[in-house]
Design an enzyme around this catalytic site. Structure first.
Site, PDB file in Angstrom:
ATOM      1  N   HIS A 156       0.827  -1.221   0.000  1.00 25.62           N
ATOM      2  CA  HIS A 156       0.000   0.000   0.000  1.00 25.62           C
ATOM      3  C   HIS A 156       0.862   1.273   0.000  1.00 25.62           C
ATOM      4  CE1 HIS A 156      -3.338  -2.701   1.062  1.00 25.62           C
ATOM      5  NE2 HIS A 156      -2.544  -3.183   2.002  1.00 25.62           N
ATOM      6  N   SER A 277      15.092  21.367 -15.785  1.00 21.77           N
ATOM      7  CA  SER A 277      13.947  22.251 -15.976  1.00 21.77           C
ATOM      8  C   SER A 277      14.397  23.532 -16.666  1.00 21.77           C
ATOM      9  CB  SER A 277      13.313  22.579 -14.617  1.00 21.77           C
ATOM     10  OG  SER A 277      12.418  23.664 -14.736  1.00 21.77           O
ATOM     11  N   LYS A 283      16.329  21.310 -10.562  1.00 24.68           N
ATOM     12  CA  LYS A 283      15.598  20.093 -10.925  1.00 24.68           C
ATOM     13  C   LYS A 283      16.459  19.115 -11.724  1.00 24.68           C
ATOM     14  CE  LYS A 283      11.695  19.361 -10.658  1.00 24.68           C
ATOM     15  NZ  LYS A 283      10.657  19.895 -11.548  1.00 24.68           N
ATOM     16  N   GLU A 290       9.615   8.338 -16.855  1.00 22.86           N
ATOM     17  CA  GLU A 290       8.257   8.835 -17.054  1.00 22.86           C
ATOM     18  C   GLU A 290       7.750   8.541 -18.466  1.00 22.86           C
ATOM     19  OE1 GLU A 290       8.566  12.545 -13.863  1.00 22.86           O
ATOM     20  OE2 GLU A 290       8.631  12.952 -16.012  1.00 22.86           O
TER      21      GLU A 290
END
Length: 459
Positions: A156, A277, A283, A290
């Site tokens: 979970h 970024s 970043k 992704e």
């Protein structure tokens, strides 16, 4: 517009209709398979006396010349041809004359395209399998190096029990191993040769279909000519298998993304597999992970599209089936690229061992072992469960881990605790005590790693 079927028609096909009907823009992908199948067909025709040996040799030489010229870039496949079959046959006739017109004896474009697609799919299954094996090699290397790298195991998305990085990687090893087994099953099931089925009802020529199958390394000929030209089951199975592969890659990518976050800091992704970024200089984004996660839906879509295309098609061949090509080509290319990129990312991934172990400690992953300790000291499990729950609540209030409690603090909650509690709840003990096969203990993991090494070396 180069077409092979114009005798029945009294005027040219409308240009828009022609373009809509044509497949050369995508089926040129299997020019090599088309030529390979044609060479086998010609050899069989000569064996059966349908062509002379001289005609056979002339046609084969012409076909080989076309293949070489396409590969070397001196002959270009252009969209003035309806499909790859018409391109090859037209060029053959241009080069060798009337003998080229005999190439299509005893076959139809229906069984020809069925053969080409099977040959192409078989080649791509091999390529997919090799990529999966490369990925498994990388996973196994990480497993061998991390049998004592402790980390939290999750359910979970909550920290549950301590495991090792080797154990976590081993779960993905099993997934991708099953993916290879699925590919092996698909290849075995599809490996029957459709050439000789004709349009749907065979041919009156005395073909030797067994010989053709043998030349092309099939297990034998297909046994029903109608099914031969209308079967797309193997493509649906392959799309399903690739969807499962992509699901596995997506799950793994999701974990890399989470582990790479500031909150976890379990891993650093190599600069080669990250981006920055345009506005936030701090970043470092896990874009490859992704994108792999995102492209999973693309492969799922191909599977659902082909299932939908096939669901209402009566026997035998229908033009709808041309829709299989672009879907399968794109799904194969996507899956292969994703496996290769993920393998490179995983190979260069840096794991932060101490951070993972600290996360396991502060996530109370050893709480079950504390309860087991009390049970071994004569306390019923249900009571032990409640005592450890109080320990956890106390630690949360104090912002400490179980390991950081003093013995006095332990005994204030239960006098059953003794000095050996610290050894009992150490990450090492918690993991090492779990040594049944398939568990994360070092002894169990080393036995599994030996089996996985034998599996990879044997295939």
């Amino acid at each position: 517009m180069a077409q092979l079927w114009g005798g029945r028609f009294t005027k040219e096909t409308d240009e828009l209709v022609y373009r809509f009907n044509a497949s050369i823009s995508f089926d040129q992908k299997f020019y090599e398979q088309d030529i390979r199948g044609s060479i086998a067909h010609v050899k069989m025709l000569a064996k059966q006396g349908i062509l002379t040996e001289a005609e056979r040799d002339q046609i084969i030489e012409g076909l080989e010349g076309i293949r070489v010229d396409v590969e070397e870039g001196t002959l270009h496949i252009t969209e003035e041809y309806e499909d790859i079959h018409s391109f090859v046959e037209t060029k053959l006739i241009e080069r060798i004359g009337d003998a080229g017109k005999k190439l299509h004896t005893g076959r139809s474009r229906n069984d020809q395209v069925a053969l080409d697609m099977k040959l192409y799919t078989r080649d791509e299954i091999k390529a997919l399998d090799e990529l999966l094996k490369d990925l498994l090699e990388v996973i196994l290397q990480i497993m061998k190096q991390s049998t004592e790298v402790y980390m939290p195991g999750f359910t979970h998305l909550q920290k549950a029990q301590p495991i090792t990085l080797a154990h976590h990687m081993g779960a993905y090893f099993e997934m991708f191993k099953r993916d290879r087994l699925r590919l092996k099953d698909i290849r075995a099931r599809m490996n029957l040769c459709p050439l000789g089925a004709g349009a749907l009802a065979g041919t009156t020529y005395p073909l030797d279909r067994e010989y053709t199958a043998q030349l092309l390394e099939f297990d034998g000929p297909t046994l029903n000519s109608m099914d031969s030209v209308s079967d797309r089951d193997y493509l649906i199975e392959l799309l399903s298998a690739m969807s499962t592969m992509m699901m596995h890659l997506s799950r793994f990518s999701e974990e890399v993304i989470i582990w790479n976050s500031n909150e976890y800091q379990f891993v650093d992704i190599d600069d080669a597999y990250s981006t920055g970024s345009s506005i936030m200089p701090q970043k470092k984004n896990p874009d490859i992970a992704e994108l792999i996660r995102g492209k999973t839906g693309r492969v799922y879509g191909a599977l659902m599209s082909l299932l939908t295309t096939m669901k209402g098609i009566p026997l035998a061949y229908n033009k709808d089936m041309q829709e299989d090509k672009e879907l399968v080509f794109d799904a194969i290319d996507t899956t292969k690229e994703c496996i290769a990129l993920f393998t490179g990312m995983l190979r260069t991934l840096k794991f932060h061992d101490k951070r993972m172990e600290d996360s396991a400690k502060h996530g109370f992953t050893n709480a079950t072992d504390a309860a087991d300790y009390l049970v071994n000291h004569g306390i019923p499990f249900r009571d032990a469960h409640g005592i450890v729950g109080r320990l956890v609540l106390y630690c949360i209030e104090k912002n400490i881990s179980l390991d950081e409690m003093s013995l006095a603090e332990f005994q204030a909650i239960s006098p059953a605790f003794e000095e050996d509690i610290y050894d009992a709840i150490s990450m090492k003990t918690c993991v090492e005590m779990r040594n049944t096969i398939g568990a994360p203990g070092k002894q169990a993991m080393e036995a599994v790693i030996a089996q996985e090494e034998a599996y990879l070396s044997g295939k």
